[in-house]
Design a protein around this motif. Structure first.
Motif, PDB file in Angstrom:
ATOM      1  N   ALA A  37       0.828  -1.208   0.000  1.00  0.00           N
ATOM      2  CA  ALA A  37       0.000   0.000   0.000  1.00  0.00           C
ATOM      3  C   ALA A  37       0.862   1.258   0.000  1.00  0.00           C
ATOM      4  CB  ALA A  37      -0.930  -0.006   1.211  1.00  0.00           C
ATOM      5  N   ILE A  38       1.913   1.266   0.820  1.00  0.00           N
ATOM      6  CA  ILE A  38       2.806   2.425   0.885  1.00  0.00           C
ATOM      7  C   ILE A  38       3.513   2.627  -0.457  1.00  0.00           C
ATOM      8  CG2 ILE A  38       4.914   3.308   1.976  1.00  0.00           C
ATOM      9  CD1 ILE A  38       3.953   1.739   4.536  1.00  0.00           C
ATOM     10  N   GLU A  39       3.944   1.547  -1.075  1.00  0.00           N
ATOM     11  CA  GLU A  39       4.593   1.640  -2.383  1.00  0.00           C
ATOM     12  C   GLU A  39       3.635   2.203  -3.432  1.00  0.00           C
ATOM     13  OE1 GLU A  39       6.786  -1.237  -5.718  1.00  0.00           O
ATOM     14  OE2 GLU A  39       6.237  -2.044  -3.748  1.00  0.00           O
ATOM     15  N   ALA A  40       2.376   1.759  -3.397  1.00  0.00           N
ATOM     16  CA  ALA A  40       1.382   2.268  -4.347  1.00  0.00           C
ATOM     17  C   ALA A  40       1.141   3.761  -4.135  1.00  0.00           C
ATOM     18  CB  ALA A  40       0.077   1.489  -4.207  1.00  0.00           C
ATOM     19  N   ALA A  41       1.102   4.180  -2.874  1.00  0.00           N
ATOM     20  CA  ALA A  41       0.919   5.601  -2.587  1.00  0.00           C
ATOM     21  C   ALA A  41       2.090   6.417  -3.115  1.00  0.00           C
ATOM     22  CB  ALA A  41       0.747   5.808  -1.087  1.00  0.00           C
ATOM     23  N   LEU A  42       3.302   5.957  -2.857  1.00  0.00           N
ATOM     24  CA  LEU A  42       4.483   6.673  -3.350  1.00  0.00           C
ATOM     25  C   LEU A  42       4.501   6.716  -4.873  1.00  0.00           C
ATOM     26  CD1 LEU A  42       7.087   5.153  -0.874  1.00  0.00           C
ATOM     27  CD2 LEU A  42       6.290   7.524  -0.889  1.00  0.00           C
ATOM     28  N   ASP A  43       4.142   5.606  -5.515  1.00  0.00           N
ATOM     29  CA  ASP A  43       4.088   5.563  -6.978  1.00  0.00           C
ATOM     30  C   ASP A  43       3.065   6.557  -7.525  1.00  0.00           C
ATOM     31  OD1 ASP A  43       5.999   3.598  -7.013  1.00  0.00           O
ATOM     32  OD2 ASP A  43       4.601   1.949  -7.379  1.00  0.00           O
ATOM     33  N   SER A  44       2.060   6.863  -6.711  1.00  0.00           N
ATOM     34  CA  SER A  44       0.995   7.769  -7.140  1.00  0.00           C
ATOM     35  C   SER A  44       1.300   9.229  -6.812  1.00  0.00           C
ATOM     36  CB  SER A  44      -0.328   7.365  -6.466  1.00  0.00           C
ATOM     37  OG  SER A  44      -0.667   6.031  -6.802  1.00  0.00           O
ATOM     38  N   GLY A  45       2.485   9.482  -6.287  1.00  0.00           N
ATOM     39  CA  GLY A  45       2.873  10.849  -5.972  1.00  0.00           C
ATOM     40  C   GLY A  45       2.445  11.321  -4.596  1.00  0.00           C
ATOM     41  N   ILE A  46       2.033  10.394  -3.733  1.00  0.00           N
ATOM     42  CA  ILE A  46       1.594  10.738  -2.375  1.00  0.00           C
ATOM     43  C   ILE A  46       2.757  10.550  -1.409  1.00  0.00           C
ATOM     44  CG2 ILE A  46      -0.031  10.214  -0.521  1.00  0.00           C
ATOM     45  CD1 ILE A  46      -1.875   8.997  -2.695  1.00  0.00           C
ATOM     46  N   THR A  47       3.064  11.583  -0.661  1.00  0.00           N
ATOM     47  CA  THR A  47       4.194  11.503   0.275  1.00  0.00           C
ATOM     48  C   THR A  47       3.811  11.917   1.698  1.00  0.00           C
ATOM     49  OG1 THR A  47       4.914  13.720  -0.389  1.00  0.00           O
ATOM     50  CG2 THR A  47       5.953  11.846  -1.496  1.00  0.00           C
ATOM     51  N   VAL A  48       2.528  12.185   1.943  1.00  0.00           N
ATOM     52  CA  VAL A  48       2.058  12.490   3.294  1.00  0.00           C
ATOM     53  C   VAL A  48       1.246  11.300   3.790  1.00  0.00           C
ATOM     54  CG1 VAL A  48       0.798  14.083   4.776  1.00  0.00           C
ATOM     55  CG2 VAL A  48       1.954  14.945   2.739  1.00  0.00           C
ATOM     56  N   PHE A  49       1.640  10.738   4.935  1.00  0.00           N
ATOM     57  CA  PHE A  49       0.992   9.542   5.469  1.00  0.00           C
ATOM     58  C   PHE A  49       0.337   9.888   6.804  1.00  0.00           C
ATOM     59  CE2 PHE A  49       4.026   8.089   2.407  1.00  0.00           C
ATOM     60  CZ  PHE A  49       3.387   7.014   1.796  1.00  0.00           C
ATOM     61  N   ASP A  50      -0.961   9.659   6.856  1.00  0.00           N
ATOM     62  CA  ASP A  50      -1.790  10.067   7.985  1.00  0.00           C
ATOM     63  C   ASP A  50      -2.084   8.884   8.903  1.00  0.00           C
ATOM     64  OD1 ASP A  50      -3.798  11.942   9.318  1.00  0.00           O
ATOM     65  OD2 ASP A  50      -5.111  10.291   8.695  1.00  0.00           O
ATOM     66  N   HIS A  51      -1.750   9.035  10.190  1.00  0.00           N
ATOM     67  CA  HIS A  51      -1.934   7.996  11.195  1.00  0.00           C
ATOM     68  C   HIS A  51      -2.775   8.521  12.348  1.00  0.00           C
ATOM     69  CE1 HIS A  51       1.094   4.984   9.890  1.00  0.00           C
ATOM     70  NE2 HIS A  51       1.716   6.036   9.366  1.00  0.00           N
ATOM     71  N   ALA A  52      -3.058   7.634  13.285  1.00  0.00           N
ATOM     72  CA  ALA A  52      -3.561   7.981  14.614  1.00  0.00           C
ATOM     73  C   ALA A  52      -3.086   6.895  15.562  1.00  0.00           C
ATOM     74  CB  ALA A  52      -5.075   8.087  14.641  1.00  0.00           C
ATOM     75  N   ASP A  53      -2.862   7.271  16.807  1.00  0.00           N
ATOM     76  CA  ASP A  53      -2.348   6.288  17.765  1.00  0.00           C
ATOM     77  C   ASP A  53      -3.314   5.130  17.990  1.00  0.00           C
ATOM     78  OD1 ASP A  53      -4.242   7.785  19.122  1.00  0.00           O
ATOM     79  OD2 ASP A  53      -2.965   8.237  20.852  1.00  0.00           O
ATOM     80  N   ILE A  54      -4.612   5.355  17.752  1.00  0.00           N
ATOM     81  CA  ILE A  54      -5.597   4.292  17.999  1.00  0.00           C
ATOM     82  C   ILE A  54      -5.819   3.374  16.806  1.00  0.00           C
ATOM     83  CG2 ILE A  54      -6.845   5.646  19.717  1.00  0.00           C
ATOM     84  CD1 ILE A  54      -9.003   6.080  17.449  1.00  0.00           C
ATOM     85  N   TYR A  55      -5.336   3.713  15.616  1.00  0.00           N
ATOM     86  CA  TYR A  55      -5.640   2.906  14.443  1.00  0.00           C
ATOM     87  C   TYR A  55      -5.132   1.479  14.641  1.00  0.00           C
ATOM     88  CZ  TYR A  55      -6.915   7.138  11.805  1.00  0.00           C
ATOM     89  OH  TYR A  55      -7.522   8.293  11.359  1.00  0.00           O
ATOM     90  N   ARG A  56      -6.063   0.527  14.566  1.00  0.00           N
ATOM     91  CA  ARG A  56      -5.761  -0.903  14.777  1.00  0.00           C
ATOM     92  C   ARG A  56      -5.064  -1.113  16.121  1.00  0.00           C
ATOM     93  NH1 ARG A  56      -8.564  -3.221  10.275  1.00  0.00           N
ATOM     94  NH2 ARG A  56      -8.993  -1.306   9.130  1.00  0.00           N
ATOM     95  N   HIS A  57      -5.479  -0.321  17.120  1.00  0.00           N
ATOM     96  CA  HIS A  57      -4.883  -0.433  18.467  1.00  0.00           C
ATOM     97  C   HIS A  57      -3.361  -0.225  18.423  1.00  0.00           C
ATOM     98  CE1 HIS A  57      -8.464  -1.921  20.759  1.00  0.00           C
ATOM     99  NE2 HIS A  57      -8.858  -2.207  19.526  1.00  0.00           N
ATOM    100  N   GLY A  58      -2.920   0.713  17.620  1.00  0.00           N
ATOM    101  CA  GLY A  58      -1.492   1.031  17.532  1.00  0.00           C
ATOM    102  C   GLY A  58      -0.751   0.239  16.480  1.00  0.00           C
TER     103      GLY A  58
END
Length: 316
Positions: A37-58
């Motif tokens: 998924a990260i590789e696909a995002a980078l290939d698409s020109g996306i370089t900002v990755f959005d997280h939260a501490d609770i996502y999937r319990h960390g």
């Protein structure tokens, strides 16, 4: 390092990474899916990755950190954004919001460890905590910045009054506000349109929030931007079907994908909204590439046609 998220058109939301929504450990397959998924995002020109501490319990942060550790030089090429402020419920206690200063400091340290980085580029306060003291919150954010642990700050799911109150106690500028915004979730748009109509009372969106953010250079980020696929594969109503067909027609005419047209509708707004896409499927992530690399190609009439078709009713 890449430019700040305020200058980017599209973000990748990492909520789907890390396996199930429980506290069981993630496995090697989860790491491989995250890497794809990260590789696909980078290939698409996306370089900002959005997280939260609770996502999937960390686990979303942790699996991302593992991928980051494997990819030499990647950290310097991306922007990492995460959030804190929600405490998930369990079998003993319900979920609550917690923006006490000590909690913010602890949660950020935990995120840094999971992400395997020494600095978070942007920290968002995930939800407004009614018991939060804005002066205490501001002091915690200032401390994180002075320690070099967080570069910039923003909020999520907050209206103008709450943002203004926090900013009054904070010397550092708040740079982002992340809200649910899509062609399906339009209360943010219609709040200003429904003024002086009977429907205004049912809208609920805090009027003036978009205007405050635009005036004060608080970048609007749109979570749920693809509307959970209801216009690009999973229509739920006849209006959804009509909207999906219109989107497909426009996509074909403009030599792009339906996902891009859907994101362009947000990006065409003068507030310069930056959508957050959360799919974990590489093909669907790559289908959004034109929204990262091309100016929104929607005319005034096309933009309104999409809005009115999705709305299913004429404007007041």
């Amino acid at each position: 390092m890449t430019a700040s998220p305020e200058t980017h058109r599209l973000l990748y939301g990492c909520m789907g990474l890390g396996g199930d929504w429980d506290d069981t450990p993630y496995g090697s397959a989860d790491v491989e899916r995250a890497e794809a998924a990260i590789e696909a995002a980078l290939d698409s020109g996306i370089t900002v990755f959005d997280h939260a501490d609770i996502y999937r319990h960390g686990k979303a942060e942790a699996v991302f950190g593992e991928v980051l550790g494997r990819a030499q030089g990647l950290r310097e090429k991306i922007v990492i954004q995460t959030k804190c402020g929600i405490r998930l419920g369990d079998s003993v206690r319900p979920g609550i919001y917690d923006l006490r200063g000590e909690t913010i400091l602890r949660r950020v340290q935990e995120s840094l460890e999971r992400l395997r980085t020494d600095v978070i580029d942007v920290l968002l306060l995930h939800r407004p905590d009614p018991l939060a003291d804005p002066q205490e919150v501001a002091a915690a954010l200032t401390s994180l910045h002075r320690q070099g642990l967080v570069r910039r700050f923003g909020v999520s799911n907050m209206g103008a009054p709450a943002i203004r109150e926090l900013q009054d106690h904070l010397d550092l500028p708040l740079v982002a506000n992340q809200l649910e915004m899509s062609l399906a979730r339009r209360d943010w748009l219609e709040a200003g349109v429904l003024v002086n109509t009977a429907a205004a009372a049912d809208n609920g969106f805090p009027l003036g929030t978009l205007e405050y953010c635009r005036k004060n250079d608080v970048r609007l980020q749109a979570w749920g931007a693809l509307a959970q696929g209801r216009y690009t594969g999973r229509p739920r109503t006849p209006d959804d079907e009509r909207t999906a067909q219109l989107i497909a027609t426009l996509a074909e005419a403009k030599n792009t994908t339906p996902e891009t047209v859907l994101l362009w509708w947000l990006q065409r707004h003068p507030a310069h909204i930056a959508p957050v896409i959360g799919s974990t499927h590489p093909a669907r992530i790559r289908a959004c590439a034109d929204a990262a690399g091309r100016e929104p190609d929607l005319s005034h009439a096309e933009w309104y046609e999409l809005w009115l078709t999705a709305r299913g009713n004429p404007l007041p």
